[in-house]
Design a protein around this motif. Structure first.
Motif, PDB file in Angstrom:
ATOM      1  N   GLY A 297       0.831  -1.196   0.000  1.00  0.00           N
ATOM      2  CA  GLY A 297       0.000   0.000   0.000  1.00  0.00           C
ATOM      3  C   GLY A 297       0.867   1.248   0.000  1.00  0.00           C
ATOM      4  O   GLY A 297       2.036   1.223   0.383  1.00  0.00           O
ATOM      5  N   PHE A 298       0.285   2.357  -0.458  1.00  0.00           N
ATOM      6  CA  PHE A 298       0.998   3.630  -0.515  1.00  0.00           C
ATOM      7  C   PHE A 298       1.050   4.256   0.875  1.00  0.00           C
ATOM      8  O   PHE A 298       0.055   4.205   1.616  1.00  0.00           O
ATOM      9  N   PRO A 299       2.188   4.902   1.271  1.00  0.00           N
ATOM     10  CA  PRO A 299       3.435   5.055   0.514  1.00  0.00           C
ATOM     11  C   PRO A 299       4.485   4.010   0.856  1.00  0.00           C
ATOM     12  O   PRO A 299       5.620   4.124   0.415  1.00  0.00           O
ATOM     13  N   ARG A 300       4.097   3.014   1.664  1.00  0.00           N
ATOM     14  CA  ARG A 300       5.100   2.065   2.148  1.00  0.00           C
ATOM     15  C   ARG A 300       5.784   1.311   1.012  1.00  0.00           C
ATOM     16  O   ARG A 300       7.003   1.127   1.029  1.00  0.00           O
ATOM     17  N   GLN A 301       4.992   0.859   0.030  1.00  0.00           N
ATOM     18  CA  GLN A 301       5.604   0.082  -1.048  1.00  0.00           C
ATOM     19  C   GLN A 301       6.545   0.944  -1.892  1.00  0.00           C
ATOM     20  O   GLN A 301       7.623   0.489  -2.307  1.00  0.00           O
ATOM     21  N   GLU A 302       6.164   2.210  -2.137  1.00  0.00           N
ATOM     22  CA  GLU A 302       7.022   3.104  -2.908  1.00  0.00           C
ATOM     23  C   GLU A 302       8.321   3.401  -2.170  1.00  0.00           C
ATOM     24  O   GLU A 302       9.401   3.431  -2.775  1.00  0.00           O
ATOM     25  N   ILE A 303       8.214   3.617  -0.857  1.00  0.00           N
ATOM     26  CA  ILE A 303       9.404   3.876  -0.048  1.00  0.00           C
ATOM     27  C   ILE A 303      10.313   2.651  -0.041  1.00  0.00           C
ATOM     28  O   ILE A 303      11.536   2.763  -0.233  1.00  0.00           O
ATOM     29  N   TRP A 304       9.728   1.469   0.158  1.00  0.00           N
ATOM     30  CA  TRP A 304      10.545   0.255   0.234  1.00  0.00           C
ATOM     31  C   TRP A 304      11.273  -0.004  -1.079  1.00  0.00           C
ATOM     32  O   TRP A 304      12.467  -0.329  -1.085  1.00  0.00           O
ATOM     33  N   ILE A 305      10.578   0.159  -2.187  1.00  0.00           N
ATOM     34  CA  ILE A 305      11.200  -0.050  -3.495  1.00  0.00           C
ATOM     35  C   ILE A 305      12.320   0.964  -3.722  1.00  0.00           C
ATOM     36  O   ILE A 305      13.432   0.597  -4.134  1.00  0.00           O
ATOM     37  N   ALA A 306      12.051   2.236  -3.440  1.00  0.00           N
ATOM     38  CA  ALA A 306      13.050   3.285  -3.667  1.00  0.00           C
ATOM     39  C   ALA A 306      14.303   3.063  -2.829  1.00  0.00           C
ATOM     40  O   ALA A 306      15.426   3.269  -3.310  1.00  0.00           O
ATOM     41  N   GLU A 307      14.123   2.638  -1.585  1.00  0.00           N
ATOM     42  CA  GLU A 307      15.254   2.480  -0.676  1.00  0.00           C
ATOM     43  C   GLU A 307      16.059   1.203  -0.937  1.00  0.00           C
ATOM     44  O   GLU A 307      17.211   1.111  -0.510  1.00  0.00           O
ATOM     45  N   ASN A 308      15.468   0.254  -1.648  1.00  0.00           N
ATOM     46  CA  ASN A 308      16.140  -1.044  -1.815  1.00  0.00           C
ATOM     47  C   ASN A 308      16.399  -1.459  -3.256  1.00  0.00           C
ATOM     48  O   ASN A 308      17.025  -2.492  -3.500  1.00  0.00           O
ATOM     49  N   LYS A 309      15.947  -0.667  -4.219  1.00  0.00           N
ATOM     50  CA  LYS A 309      16.036  -1.087  -5.625  1.00  0.00           C
ATOM     51  C   LYS A 309      17.465  -1.322  -6.097  1.00  0.00           C
ATOM     52  O   LYS A 309      17.692  -2.164  -6.986  1.00  0.00           O
ATOM     53  N   ASN A 310      18.418  -0.626  -5.516  1.00  0.00           N
ATOM     54  CA  ASN A 310      19.797  -0.763  -5.978  1.00  0.00           C
ATOM     55  C   ASN A 310      20.487  -2.033  -5.470  1.00  0.00           C
ATOM     56  O   ASN A 310      21.618  -2.311  -5.866  1.00  0.00           O
ATOM     57  N   ARG A 311      19.804  -2.780  -4.601  1.00  0.00           N
ATOM     58  CA  ARG A 311      20.410  -4.026  -4.117  1.00  0.00           C
ATOM     59  C   ARG A 311      19.509  -5.241  -4.335  1.00  0.00           C
ATOM     60  O   ARG A 311      19.716  -6.299  -3.737  1.00  0.00           O
ATOM     61  N   ILE A 312      18.524  -5.060  -5.186  1.00  0.00           N
ATOM     62  CA  ILE A 312      17.629  -6.168  -5.518  1.00  0.00           C
ATOM     63  C   ILE A 312      17.896  -6.612  -6.952  1.00  0.00           C
ATOM     64  O   ILE A 312      17.965  -5.792  -7.871  1.00  0.00           O
ATOM     65  N   TYR A 313      18.050  -7.915  -7.135  1.00  0.00           N
ATOM     66  CA  TYR A 313      18.266  -8.473  -8.461  1.00  0.00           C
ATOM     67  C   TYR A 313      16.915  -8.857  -9.074  1.00  0.00           C
ATOM     68  O   TYR A 313      16.115  -9.529  -8.428  1.00  0.00           O
ATOM     69  N   GLY A 314      16.692  -8.439 -10.290  1.00  0.00           N
ATOM     70  CA  GLY A 314      15.448  -8.742 -10.982  1.00  0.00           C
ATOM     71  C   GLY A 314      15.355  -7.871 -12.208  1.00  0.00           C
ATOM     72  O   GLY A 314      16.285  -7.125 -12.540  1.00  0.00           O
ATOM     73  N   LYS A 315      14.226  -7.926 -12.891  1.00  0.00           N
ATOM     74  CA  LYS A 315      14.032  -7.138 -14.101  1.00  0.00           C
ATOM     75  C   LYS A 315      12.963  -6.057 -13.921  1.00  0.00           C
ATOM     76  O   LYS A 315      13.128  -4.948 -14.391  1.00  0.00           O
TER      77      LYS A 315
END
Length: 251
Positions: A171-189
């Motif tokens: 849910g917003f904004p938790r999912q947006e925050i989590w993705i933004a803070e962790n995207k640089n260390r998550i492997y995927g497409k």
């Protein structure tokens, strides 16, 4: 890609089919691409929050998931092509994954929701490889506990499962925050914050009937079912008033 600015928030001017082709291209590229799904309520919340505006604007794809955004853009002569919901794009991702044999990780929901969603997905889309799943009730960046041990364990679990697609349903904004803070260390497409999509896929919630969807009245259906949502829905008339009386609201 053409976009429209709504209170400083970038909304990509794209149809569902165009968005589908875009994510299909993402899945053939290297690196993780992020997708945000702002609706009118999210835009109103991010309007005066510089951090939320920035993390949405930094997404690779920002789809117009609110009928208010469509009406507002038309009023200001900057028309968005159509409403593109996070749920509909998520289903397109599942269809692409089933066709190409991509893998999927489900993160979010209460205990058991992601597991049930995964089981239902495997029935309808048997060629998808279910990489893994985890509930959304843990301490992490989205709760103000960045790098908490549980968060690091979940990121490690995701990376070891080697998913192509990651659904994040906090849910917003938790999912947006989590993705933004962790995207640089998550492997995927592709990683998408898609709110209650997992609850619908698990069978725990139902989407509005098709007639409500076509008329852009899903918000009304949810309000009828959950009258307590009225406090959240008052943002809709507020949004339209801002659009009507502020020439710079939409550019």
């Amino acid at each position: 890609m053409e976009s429209v600015s709504v209170f400083g928030i970038r909304i990509d001017n794209i149809t569902l089919e165009e968005a589908s082709r875009t994510v299909e291209e993402y899945l053939m590229e290297d690196g993780l691409k992020t997708i945000s799904t702002p609706n009118t309520e999210i835009v109103m919340n991010a309007k005066d929050d510089e951090y939320l505006r920035r993390i949405i604007n930094e997404s690779d794809l920002v789809i117009p998931d609110g009928i208010g955004l469509i009406y507002g853009s038309r009023i200001r002569k900057k028309p968005l092509k159509e409403r593109v919901t996070g749920f509909d794009l998520s289903i397109k991702l599942l269809e692409i994954a089933n066709k190409k044999g991509y893998s999927l990780f489900l993160l979010g929901g209460k205990e058991g929701v992601a597991k049930r969603a995964g089981e239902n997905i495997k029935i309808k889309y048997p060629n998808i490889r279910l990489a893994g799943y985890h509930h959304g009730y843990f301490k992490g960046s989205h709760t103000g506990h960045k790098d908490y041990e549980e968060e690091l364990e979940i990121i490690d679990k995701i990376n070891k499962s080697k998913p192509d697609i990651i659904f994040v349903g906090f849910g917003f904004p938790r999912q947006e925050i989590w993705i933004a803070e962790n995207k640089n260390r998550i492997y995927g497409k592709v990683i998408i914050g898609n709110g209650g999509t997992m609850d619908i896929l698990s069978g725990d919630s139902k989407r509005a009937p098709e007639i409500f969807q076509k008329l852009g009245l899903e918000w009304l259906y949810r309000l009828i079912r959950e009258p307590k949502r009225i406090k959240r829905q008052v943002v809709l008339p507020k949004f339209m008033l801002y659009v009507l009386f502020s020439k710079d609201a939409i550019q």
